[in-house]
Design an enzyme around this catalytic site. Structure first.
Site, PDB file in Angstrom:
ATOM      1  N   GLU A  34       1.205  -1.162  -0.573  1.00 19.15           N
ATOM      2  CA  GLU A  34       0.184   0.126   0.019  1.00 19.15           C
ATOM      3  C   GLU A  34       0.988   0.913   0.063  1.00 19.15           C
ATOM      4  O   GLU A  34       0.742   1.879   0.928  1.00 19.15           O
ATOM      5  CB  GLU A  34      -0.445   0.240   0.526  1.00 19.15           C
ATOM      6  CG  GLU A  34      -2.717  -0.895   0.799  1.00 19.15           C
ATOM      7  CD  GLU A  34      -3.275  -0.359   1.658  1.00 19.15           C
ATOM      8  OE1 GLU A  34      -4.237   0.739   1.156  1.00 19.15           O
ATOM      9  OE2 GLU A  34      -3.422  -0.798   2.534  1.00 19.15           O
ATOM     10  N   TYR A 113       0.290  -7.922  -1.787  1.00 18.98           N
ATOM     11  CA  TYR A 113      -1.027  -7.255  -1.233  1.00 18.98           C
ATOM     12  C   TYR A 113      -2.161  -7.991  -1.543  1.00 18.98           C
ATOM     13  O   TYR A 113      -2.785  -7.373  -2.834  1.00 18.98           O
ATOM     14  CB  TYR A 113      -0.635  -5.507  -1.111  1.00 18.98           C
ATOM     15  CG  TYR A 113      -2.214  -4.703  -1.424  1.00 18.98           C
ATOM     16  CD1 TYR A 113      -2.206  -5.420   0.584  1.00 18.98           C
ATOM     17  CD2 TYR A 113      -2.366  -4.077  -2.136  1.00 18.98           C
ATOM     18  CE1 TYR A 113      -3.334  -4.496   0.706  1.00 18.98           C
ATOM     19  CE2 TYR A 113      -3.392  -3.241  -1.188  1.00 18.98           C
ATOM     20  CZ  TYR A 113      -4.124  -3.549   0.145  1.00 18.98           C
ATOM     21  OH  TYR A 113      -4.972  -2.573   0.573  1.00 18.98           O
ATOM     22  N   ASP A 154       1.220  -8.563   3.119  1.00 25.93           N
ATOM     23  CA  ASP A 154      -0.496  -8.173   3.248  1.00 25.93           C
ATOM     24  C   ASP A 154      -1.726  -9.380   2.929  1.00 25.93           C
ATOM     25  O   ASP A 154      -1.773  -9.209   1.857  1.00 25.93           O
ATOM     26  CB  ASP A 154      -1.051  -6.867   3.411  1.00 25.93           C
ATOM     27  CG  ASP A 154      -2.986  -6.577   4.318  1.00 25.93           C
ATOM     28  OD1 ASP A 154      -3.116  -7.619   4.933  1.00 25.93           O
ATOM     29  OD2 ASP A 154      -2.694  -5.134   3.899  1.00 25.93           O
ATOM     30  N   ASN A 156      -4.647 -10.277   3.778  1.00 25.33           N
ATOM     31  CA  ASN A 156      -6.036  -9.694   4.138  1.00 25.33           C
ATOM     32  C   ASN A 156      -7.293 -11.093   4.542  1.00 25.33           C
ATOM     33  O   ASN A 156      -8.135 -11.256   4.053  1.00 25.33           O
ATOM     34  CB  ASN A 156      -7.176  -8.978   3.363  1.00 25.33           C
ATOM     35  CG  ASN A 156      -6.276  -7.399   3.183  1.00 25.33           C
ATOM     36  OD1 ASN A 156      -6.611  -6.774   4.451  1.00 25.33           O
ATOM     37  ND2 ASN A 156      -6.201  -6.875   1.636  1.00 25.33           N
ATOM     38  N   ASP A 254      -2.247   1.296   9.631  1.00 29.03           N
ATOM     39  CA  ASP A 254      -3.328   0.632  10.893  1.00 29.03           C
ATOM     40  C   ASP A 254      -2.176  -1.221  10.159  1.00 29.03           C
ATOM     41  O   ASP A 254      -2.578  -1.607  11.872  1.00 29.03           O
ATOM     42  CB  ASP A 254      -4.457   0.782  10.240  1.00 29.03           C
ATOM     43  CG  ASP A 254      -5.015   0.303   8.621  1.00 29.03           C
ATOM     44  OD1 ASP A 254      -3.698   0.381   8.231  1.00 29.03           O
ATOM     45  OD2 ASP A 254      -5.985   0.237   8.391  1.00 29.03           O
TER      46      ASP A 254
END
Length: 281
Positions: A34, A113, A154, A156, A254
DNA sequence: ATGGCAGAAGCATTCTGA
């Protein structure tokens, strides 16, 4: 060899925090997600000043990945460039910059990602599952080539209920569904190992806290950032940790960094022998 | 049950994320 991954949620907003963290931890390789900038706008100089080279694959506003390394980076590949004969049409994945890979110290470093997916009913969810299917094909190819793999980023996805602060509340939902866990396991196929779980078997270890609802203050987190390594590397693994400290910064990402320390002293020889075998085939 | 927070684009507010 210290290898780290961090979803920084904008390289430009987080730059000083990333530099501070590098100065503290001194990683050999740092994979970012990101970044949210086109390649020409990526701030490479602050990293080069610290002795790192920078490989980027970004876009405006969304997504974007980068590999920052002190060790020589070779054979950089951007996107699913090695999936041409898979059953997935990779054209639909070309506009979202979510994967960059390279050889570092004889290891295939793959930085991803994974799409969030929004909700199980969403078109974005279908995209997420298809994206993971394509990633599985990509990994299959690397394994066939005899690569030693370090797949990180990441994802998710919380791989198990141990990875969610309130698994009952979120059971079956986005990032926790069986469909996503199956898609992830189809990428790993048992040949890639969750490095964190080699050392830590209990819950309560998070890599992401929602910005909303005081999630960090209440320690309501998820473990969705992962480093997966080839089985052959697992015996060389010295540690795998989540550094939650940057989440306490002012204007934090975050997500927080996850890193492994791997002892490569006797790996390169084995690897290059295997590589010679491969090229003869 | 709902809304909440953050970043980018771009100048008020929308889109996206997880």
């Amino acid at each position: 060899m210290l290898i780290a991954t961090w979803n920084v949620n904008s390289i430009r907003t987080r730059l000083s925090q990333i530099i501070d963290w590098i100065n503290q931890v001194n990683p050999d390789v740092l994979c970012l997600q990101e970044t949210k900038v086109i390649d020409d706008s990526f701030p490479v100089e602050p990293f080069e000043k610290l002795g790192y080279s920078v490989e980027v694959y970004g876009q405006k506003s969304y997504n974007g990945v980068a590999i920052i390394s002190k060790i020589k980076v070779e054979n950089v590949k951007k996107g699913f460039c090695d999936c041409k004969d898979s059953d997935q049409n990779i054209e639909i994945f070309l506009d979202q910059k979510r994967l960059i890979s390279a050889h570092i110290n004889g290891i295939k470093i793959i930085n991803v990602y994974v799409p969030n997916g929004s909700s199980l009913e969403s078109e974005k969810f279908e995209y997420k599952i298809n994206w993971l299917s394509c990633l599985a094909s990509f990994i299959d190819k690397q394994v066939k080539k005899g690569e030693l793999i370090c797949l990180m980023g990441d994802f998710n996805i919380a791989p198990s209920n141990l990875d969610i602060h309130d698994p009952i509340k979120y059971e079956g939902g986005i990032m926790a569904s069986l469909c996503e866990r199956n898609a992830l396991n189809n990428v790993l196929k048992g040949r890639l190992i969750d490095s964190f779980r080699i050392f830590e078997k209990n819950n309560g270890h998070w890599s992401w806290w929602d910005y909303r609802n005081k999630a960090y203050e209440l320690n309501k987190g998820w473990r969705i950032d992962h480093i997966y390594i080839s089985k052959e590397l697992s015996s060389k693994l010295k540690s795998s940790v989540i550094d939650s400290s940057p989440r306490a910064n002012i204007r934090p990402s975050d997500h927080v960094p996850v890193m492994i320390d791997i002892n490569l002293n006797d790996i390169n020889v084995d690897f290059f022998e295997d590589e010679d075998d491969f090229f003869e085939i």
